[in-house]
Design an enzyme around this catalytic site. Sequence first.
Site, short mmCIF file in Angstrom:
data_model
loop_
_atom_site.label_atom_id
_atom_site.label_comp_id
_atom_site.label_asym_id
_atom_site.label_seq_id
_atom_site.Cartn_x
_atom_site.Cartn_y
_atom_site.Cartn_z
CE1 TYR A 251 -3.99 2.06 0.21
CE2 TYR A 251 -2.70 3.34 1.78
CZ TYR A 251 -3.79 3.21 0.95
OH TYR A 251 -4.69 4.25 0.87
CG HIS B 11 -12.47 2.90 -2.87
ND1 HIS B 11 -11.79 3.09 -4.05
CD2 HIS B 11 -11.52 2.98 -1.90
CE1 HIS B 11 -10.51 3.28 -3.81
NE2 HIS B 11 -10.31 3.22 -2.51
#
Length: 733
Positions: free
Chosen positions: A489, A703
């Site tokens: 990430y 999302h």
Amino acid sequence: MGSLAAPREALQPLSYPPARRDESVVDDYHGVLIADPYRWLEDPESEEVKEFVERQARLTDSVLEKCERERLRRRITALLDHPRYDTPFKRGGKYFYFHNTGLQAQSVLYVQKDLDGEAEVLLDPNKLSDDGTVALTLSSVSKDGKYLAYGLSSSGSDWVTVKVMRIEDKQPELDTLSWVKFSSVTWTKDGKGFFYCRYPAPREGHELDAGTENNINLSHEVYYHFLGTDQSEDILCWRDPEHPKYIYGTDVTDDGKYALLYIEEGCNPTNKLYYCNLSLLPYGLEGFKGRNEMLPFVQLVDNFEARYLFVTNDDTKFTFLTNKGAPRYKLVRVDFNEPESWTDVLPEDDKDVLETASAVNNNQLLVSYLRDVKYGLQLRDLETGALLHQIPVDIGTVFGISGKREDSDVFIGFTSFLTPGIIYKCNLAAGVPEMQIFREAFVPGFHREDFEVKQVFVSSKDDTRVPMFIVSKKNIQLDESHPCLLYGYGGFNISLTPSFNVTRLVLTRNLGFVFCIANIRGGGEYGEEWHKAGSLSKKQNCFDDFIASAEFLVSNGYTNPRRLCIEGRSNGGLLVAACMNQQPDLFGCVLAHVGVMDMLRFHKFTIGHAWTSDFGCSDNKEEFHWLIKYSPLHNVKRPWEKGDSHRLQYPSTMLLTADHDDRVVPLHSLKLLATMQYVLCTSLGSSPQSNPIIVRIEQKAGHGAGRPTQKMIDEAADRYSFVAKVMELSWTD
């Protein structure tokens, strides 16, 4: 044994549908001309865009039909079919918790009068839609336990509609609040109503399928809603027309006296902090009805130098968690009567990051720390910060600490790569805290002794030590043969800590995968310095760390480039796309979920402007030059033109997005898809690019939050059967 990739039909080079290029669209960024030939893909209502999406969906379906999805789907479904619980929380003497029996689309909210009593369903979101796409994304119980305010989101959108229910008889009230977004619900102690945040409604007559729009989100506002009234009567408590990009949050102290206002200007861990003494309002909040006057907030902190989060208060003496002069966080105390005098209660640790602090058991603090991406728990004295007890927990992640200052019993959630989930009940009234298992998840067919977890430290390009977790079957041979899934990430101060994931264990058990998480810079694993070292002008450090982690796995015999798949979501989607551009020969497959791909225009859509705190903004000349160097959309190159071999090509690629993703809007993935297919394939008579480049577009989804269980299973089966197909992997039962 049977071959998951046993070719009913081998994947052949694809014939991509044509996509119009508008060469007339050229932007001037500080004297640099940048073409944007797929600008038209930014309009989700365009018939041309809809046709493009349909053609790409048919192409993807034709690929996935050749992948054996069903076996993966069955195995994931079987292991996911086990009861799961969130930590209980207590309000008004009642206990509340979320529970999923296994394959329910959405978790159900339960209530019970005491821990030994029978639990009753309070709200079951599965009854609100036939397909499970209405999710309960927000819930808040009044302090007296009489009312539940809850937020519903449709199809994964960030837009929320707030409703109210009486808890005693489970009957709905008429209250309905619309256009709520990026908000909590904060009840006042009297139970008469609550604070919430919203955006202005669209102009009248402007039809909107909430979640599919790209419009920028501006002018967040704070309101107070009185129970039993129409939303039009709500009190406007705060707005700032001069700063339309500000985002707000609220809190109310347990004593009911103070309302706190958090003001953020982006995604950095910084905020302004204001307060309003509700007890001093001559006519209470009712006195503001019908008046064009906002609440008289006092500015305690009026800059964006640090983050301040409320922990507890004794009248005017407040305790906050902050990173002010403490990148690994500390606890501070201030008396509102002496706002210039702040004292440290719990100083910053030399190594560990202070993650959370909860006031419990009258005069104690339960704090959690992060050391090398592993959690620790401590009990400390509230007044002095002195250590009272170390609370033992296994190597993993502590979550959902649930307890109030008046509670001597608190609940603590725990998970790890090999622990499905444990909820502990901790008795703090005893001399030594007693941790007892309250609930534990068991996964049929999962045997943790079959697996092992390692943590290694990788040397990045600038010699920074980057931690990485490696999960595999026990005692594998490091012979470069194993398929490997590397996840990352690296942004927005978010830490990737150990957690249980059924799908990844299926990959490890049945397809022989080694699963890895790289804790690269940009995250919060080592505090704010680690975050800043991977943001703005230093964003390249994220990509260098991730590439170094991939090279470590290859050089140490875990895998080889052909069998190395990289995966990331949102900012992680940007991460893997940028790494794919920078070193395409290092990876065999790429899964890029809902990624930020157009780094020059992201700030123009929905909430994208908030991300400039991590990325920068192309409107600024210096920051434009940071962004253009790694923006995935603008750095797709033909690797065979700069390499020694015509066999060089991009890895097999699946971009993933969703039609109601109003966080990272689908145009990012669509524009990158069109660009990759053109540059690498359709612009050439004969292209060396034979690896597929496809997109998976989920319908009635956003999302990621609130996605129903079956959609998550189906997506996992699709993407990982695609990986297995292109890597020619075999299934082992």
